[in-house]
Design a protein around this motif. Structure first.
Motif, PDB file in Angstrom:
ATOM      1  N   ASN A  98       0.998  -1.419   0.121  1.00  0.00           N
ATOM      2  CA  ASN A  98       0.302   0.227   0.136  1.00  0.00           C
ATOM      3  C   ASN A  98       0.952   1.443  -0.286  1.00  0.00           C
ATOM      4  O   ASN A  98       1.628   0.987   0.067  1.00  0.00           O
ATOM      5  N   SER A  99       0.374   2.404  -0.151  1.00  0.00           N
ATOM      6  CA  SER A  99       0.840   3.645   0.026  1.00  0.00           C
ATOM      7  C   SER A  99       0.408   4.808   0.695  1.00  0.00           C
ATOM      8  O   SER A  99      -0.088   6.029   0.405  1.00  0.00           O
ATOM      9  N   ASN A 100      -0.039   4.261   1.945  1.00  0.00           N
ATOM     10  CA  ASN A 100      -0.857   5.055   2.413  1.00  0.00           C
ATOM     11  C   ASN A 100      -0.997   5.293   4.562  1.00  0.00           C
ATOM     12  O   ASN A 100      -0.426   4.242   4.854  1.00  0.00           O
ATOM     13  N   ALA A 101      -0.124   6.191   4.184  1.00  0.00           N
ATOM     14  CA  ALA A 101       0.702   7.251   6.025  1.00  0.00           C
ATOM     15  C   ALA A 101      -0.355   5.434   6.729  1.00  0.00           C
ATOM     16  O   ALA A 101       0.240   5.438   8.410  1.00  0.00           O
ATOM     17  N   PHE A 102      -1.242   6.049   6.998  1.00  0.00           N
ATOM     18  CA  PHE A 102      -1.656   5.517   8.149  1.00  0.00           C
ATOM     19  C   PHE A 102      -2.294   3.819   7.829  1.00  0.00           C
ATOM     20  O   PHE A 102      -3.319   3.278   8.758  1.00  0.00           O
ATOM     21  N   LEU A 103      -1.881   3.104   7.242  1.00  0.00           N
ATOM     22  CA  LEU A 103      -2.082   1.596   6.807  1.00  0.00           C
ATOM     23  C   LEU A 103      -0.757   1.356   6.711  1.00  0.00           C
ATOM     24  O   LEU A 103      -0.163   0.073   6.188  1.00  0.00           O
ATOM     25  N   SER A 104       0.242   1.853   7.331  1.00  0.00           N
ATOM     26  CA  SER A 104       2.128   1.547   7.543  1.00  0.00           C
ATOM     27  C   SER A 104       2.033   1.124   8.286  1.00  0.00           C
ATOM     28  O   SER A 104       1.452   0.138   9.017  1.00  0.00           O
ATOM     29  N   ARG A 105       3.489   0.925   8.500  1.00  0.00           N
ATOM     30  CA  ARG A 105       3.832  -0.249   9.229  1.00  0.00           C
ATOM     31  C   ARG A 105       3.875   0.782  11.066  1.00  0.00           C
ATOM     32  O   ARG A 105       3.940   0.043  11.913  1.00  0.00           O
ATOM     33  N   HIS A 106       3.927   2.210  11.107  1.00  0.00           N
ATOM     34  CA  HIS A 106       3.860   2.668  11.745  1.00  0.00           C
ATOM     35  C   HIS A 106       2.804   3.533  12.897  1.00  0.00           C
ATOM     36  O   HIS A 106       2.327   2.820  13.936  1.00  0.00           O
ATOM     37  N   PHE A 107       1.290   2.472  11.958  1.00  0.00           N
ATOM     38  CA  PHE A 107       0.613   2.281  12.714  1.00  0.00           C
ATOM     39  C   PHE A 107       0.016   0.365  12.970  1.00  0.00           C
ATOM     40  O   PHE A 107      -0.929   0.269  13.244  1.00  0.00           O
ATOM     41  N   GLY A 108       1.192  -0.208  12.831  1.00  0.00           N
ATOM     42  CA  GLY A 108       1.251  -1.501  13.044  1.00  0.00           C
ATOM     43  C   GLY A 108       0.192  -2.993  11.911  1.00  0.00           C
ATOM     44  O   GLY A 108       0.096  -4.188  12.140  1.00  0.00           O
ATOM     45  N   TYR A 109       0.664  -2.218  11.190  1.00  0.00           N
ATOM     46  CA  TYR A 109      -0.185  -2.646   9.601  1.00  0.00           C
ATOM     47  C   TYR A 109       0.506  -3.788   9.418  1.00  0.00           C
ATOM     48  O   TYR A 109       0.239  -5.112   8.484  1.00  0.00           O
ATOM     49  N   SER A 110       1.814  -3.849   9.638  1.00  0.00           N
ATOM     50  CA  SER A 110       2.993  -4.743   8.661  1.00  0.00           C
ATOM     51  C   SER A 110       3.186  -6.173   9.760  1.00  0.00           C
ATOM     52  O   SER A 110       4.190  -6.856   9.433  1.00  0.00           O
ATOM     53  N   MET A 111       2.393  -6.051  10.619  1.00  0.00           N
ATOM     54  CA  MET A 111       2.309  -7.232  11.619  1.00  0.00           C
ATOM     55  C   MET A 111       2.268  -8.385  10.869  1.00  0.00           C
ATOM     56  O   MET A 111       0.559  -8.368  10.605  1.00  0.00           O
ATOM     57  N   GLY A 112       2.352  -9.422  10.774  1.00  0.00           N
ATOM     58  CA  GLY A 112       1.793 -10.806  10.493  1.00  0.00           C
ATOM     59  C   GLY A 112       2.437 -11.759   9.470  1.00  0.00           C
ATOM     60  O   GLY A 112       2.502 -11.810   8.564  1.00  0.00           O
ATOM     61  N   ASP A 129       4.969 -11.873   5.310  1.00  0.00           N
ATOM     62  CA  ASP A 129       5.468 -12.160   5.489  1.00  0.00           C
ATOM     63  C   ASP A 129       6.543 -11.286   4.681  1.00  0.00           C
ATOM     64  O   ASP A 129       7.704 -10.527   4.983  1.00  0.00           O
ATOM     65  N   MET A 130       5.870 -10.174   3.763  1.00  0.00           N
ATOM     66  CA  MET A 130       6.513  -9.488   3.220  1.00  0.00           C
ATOM     67  C   MET A 130       5.651  -7.930   2.542  1.00  0.00           C
ATOM     68  O   MET A 130       4.805  -8.049   2.647  1.00  0.00           O
ATOM     69  N   PHE A 131       6.157  -7.360   2.978  1.00  0.00           N
ATOM     70  CA  PHE A 131       4.900  -5.673   3.647  1.00  0.00           C
ATOM     71  C   PHE A 131       5.841  -4.592   3.146  1.00  0.00           C
ATOM     72  O   PHE A 131       7.422  -3.923   4.048  1.00  0.00           O
ATOM     73  N   PHE A 132       4.844  -3.752   2.432  1.00  0.00           N
ATOM     74  CA  PHE A 132       6.257  -2.353   0.995  1.00  0.00           C
ATOM     75  C   PHE A 132       5.117  -1.577   1.812  1.00  0.00           C
ATOM     76  O   PHE A 132       3.093  -1.321   1.256  1.00  0.00           O
ATOM     77  N   ASP A 133       4.924  -0.183   2.464  1.00  0.00           N
ATOM     78  CA  ASP A 133       4.419   1.156   2.675  1.00  0.00           C
ATOM     79  C   ASP A 133       5.044   1.944   1.489  1.00  0.00           C
ATOM     80  O   ASP A 133       4.193   3.248   2.438  1.00  0.00           O
ATOM     81  N   GLY A 134       5.985   2.155   1.313  1.00  0.00           N
ATOM     82  CA  GLY A 134       6.531   3.122   0.585  1.00  0.00           C
ATOM     83  C   GLY A 134       6.894   4.395   1.828  1.00  0.00           C
ATOM     84  O   GLY A 134       8.216   5.209   1.489  1.00  0.00           O
ATOM     85  N   LEU A 135       7.423   3.616   2.981  1.00  0.00           N
ATOM     86  CA  LEU A 135       8.562   4.468   3.903  1.00  0.00           C
ATOM     87  C   LEU A 135       9.892   3.566   4.555  1.00  0.00           C
ATOM     88  O   LEU A 135       9.743   2.479   3.936  1.00  0.00           O
ATOM     89  N   GLN A 136      10.417   4.173   4.587  1.00  0.00           N
ATOM     90  CA  GLN A 136      11.964   4.010   4.707  1.00  0.00           C
ATOM     91  C   GLN A 136      12.276   2.817   5.946  1.00  0.00           C
ATOM     92  O   GLN A 136      13.000   1.897   6.474  1.00  0.00           O
ATOM     93  N   ASN A 137      11.341   3.976   7.072  1.00  0.00           N
ATOM     94  CA  ASN A 137      11.377   3.158   8.187  1.00  0.00           C
ATOM     95  C   ASN A 137       9.911   3.124   9.275  1.00  0.00           C
ATOM     96  O   ASN A 137       8.905   4.100   8.418  1.00  0.00           O
ATOM     97  N   SER A 138       9.984   2.625  10.146  1.00  0.00           N
ATOM     98  CA  SER A 138       9.000   2.916  10.596  1.00  0.00           C
ATOM     99  C   SER A 138       7.892   3.905  11.153  1.00  0.00           C
ATOM    100  O   SER A 138       7.886   3.805  12.167  1.00  0.00           O
ATOM    101  N   LYS A 139       9.600   4.954  11.549  1.00  0.00           N
ATOM    102  CA  LYS A 139       9.078   6.351  12.501  1.00  0.00           C
ATOM    103  C   LYS A 139       8.193   6.785  11.112  1.00  0.00           C
ATOM    104  O   LYS A 139       8.516   8.590  12.346  1.00  0.00           O
TER     105      LYS A 139
END
Length: 440
Positions: free
Chosen positions: A100-114, A116-126
């Motif tokens: 995805n490419s929506n900040a609200f659905l990024s690893r920062h908000f916990g969406y990467s949990m579970g 194996d491969m997760f892409f949100d267009g962000l370089q890190n969790s912060k």
């Protein structure tokens, strides 16, 4: 019960309301949406459980209501998150993919949990951005681009991830979320965007200002232009779906893959005095498309009332898994036994935000005929008869006190369930903190 199909692809489209695609009656050329419904189920009365991305996705991916388990925004560990459940249940049998490419659905908000491969267009969790990236976000609308990745870039990432799963001979659950229908509205032609950049800037600025609470008089011809731009985004998404269908067919996995297409919420075109998706609970924001497609499924239109809570249990059912004990939805594959459910939707923020403000908590409950809006802090309500007033224009709460009382009982029970889940969440978090401090 064993697997019904090998793979599931969940496609979610930000801001797509049901009545703007051809399969729901709109005069627009969306042949790939049509292709999906040649083999599968189209749900005519699917509802979002909230009108914004941060608040609706807990319902989609955890089958729980937005205000439960600490509220929305971040996916808390107390929520029964679908990707985690799939990994725990199927372990090495499945690869989980999120794109995805929506900040609200990024690893920062916990969406990467579970995943194996997760892409949100962000370089890190912060969610830190380089100066060059930040400049691009500011400049892209002026250059005729949107400040998110378009469907072509996301599809490249999705295909790459699916091919990796196939190389390991694993089943996959893949989720992709598109932003092409979301504001800023753009033309499909880059040249046209550049030539009309002043008009586009004006239109998108109006929408942003209204989303912040400003009251602006909008001429009818401008609303027509906004709808045209919105439809341009829908046509681009149709192309995205066609590209994925071609890919699945090329690698001979189309028959083995269930494709579920839906959206997180709709957009408003001044039906209730606004544009975009403000925190309101009217049908233009809650009536969403929902398609379950596979070459081995019969073509069927289903009129039953369903909602986003039903998506995670349906995906588990495809993989032959029992439902998580905390899930509140049901599988949509058993179409012959599906019955209408009472739909509850809620939201508690002032603008487009992941921050919950309980003083702004709004709850709507609807059945086939009636829909009640309840504003918790003021204890006021609105009642609409959807059979004669589907656009919710005439509040008849004073004329139907018995109906209001009946629906308020459902809302009261819902509020109790939300409070209980939040107590459970706080207790679990307290125990975890005490363990970390070595006090228990």
């Amino acid at each position: 019960m064993g697997k019904l199909f090998e793979n599931v692809l969940l496609i979610t489209i930000d801001s797509l309301r049901a009545d703007r695609i051809s399969i729901y009656g709109h005069k627009i050329d969306t042949p790939n949406f049509e292709e999906l419904t040649k083999h599968g189920y189209i749900f005519l009365n699917a509802s979002a459980n909230s009108p914004g991305t941060p608040s609706s996705f807990p319902s989609i991916l955890t089958s729980t209501y937005p205000m439960m388990y600490g509220g929305y925004g971040r996916i808390t560990n107390s929520r029964p998150y679908l990707p985690i459940y799939l990994k725990k249940s199927l372990d090495s049998e499945i690869i989980t993919i999120g794109v995805n490419s929506n900040a609200f659905l990024s690893r920062h908000f916990g969406y990467s949990m579970g995943f194996d491969m997760f892409f949100d267009g962000l370089q890190n969790s912060k969610i830190k951005m380089s100066i060059s990236n930040l400049l691009m976000v500011k400049l892209r609308p002026a250059l005729g681009y949107a400040p998110y990745l378009d469907w072509k870039k996301l599809n490249v990432r999705l295909k790459y991830s699916i091919l990796k799963a196939l190389s390991k001979e694993k089943s996959f659950f893949a989720w992709i979320h598109y932003m092409d229908v979301h504001i800023p509205y753009l033309y499909s032609s880059k040249l046209k965007n550049i030539l009309n950049k002043r008009k586009l800037r004006m239109i998108n600025n109006i929408i942003i200002r209204m989303s912040r609470g400003e009251s602006i008089n909008i001429p009818e011809n401008l609303i027509d232009e906004i709808k045209f731009l919105y439809d341009e985004g829908v046509i681009r998404i149709d192309s995205a779906i066609g590209d994925i269908l071609d890919f699945l067919e090329k690698y001979d996995i189309l028959d083995d893959t269930v494709i579920i297409v839906t959206s997180d919420h709709g957009d408003e075109f001044m039906e209730h005095g606004g544009l975009g998706h403000m925190p309101k609970l009217y049908e233009e924001l809650l009536h969403i498309p929902l398609i379950i497609s596979n070459q081995n499924l019969p073509k069927k239109k289903i009129d039953t009332l369903v909602d986003q809570l039903d998506i995670a249990p349906t995906i588990a059912d495809v993989f032959g898994l029992p439902f998580h004990s905390k899930w509140l939805g049901r599988s949509l594959l058993s179409i012959h036994s599906l019955k209408d459910k009472v739909i509850i939707s809620e939201v508690a923020n002032s603008t487009i935000s992941a921050k919950v403000d309980k003083s702004l908590w709004k709850i709507a409950v609807r059945n086939r005929k009636w829909k009640l809006h309840f504003y918790v802090s003021s204890s006021t309500s609105e009642l609409y008869d959807l059979t004669v007033d589907p656009y919710e224009l005439q509040d008849i709460s004073n004329e139907q006190p018995e109906i209001v009382q009946k629906l308020m009982k459902i809302i009261g029970d819902h509020i109790k369930n939300v409070h209980w889940s939040n107590f459970e969440y706080r207790l679990t978090r307290t125990i975890k903190n005490l363990k970390l401090k070595g006090k228990i």
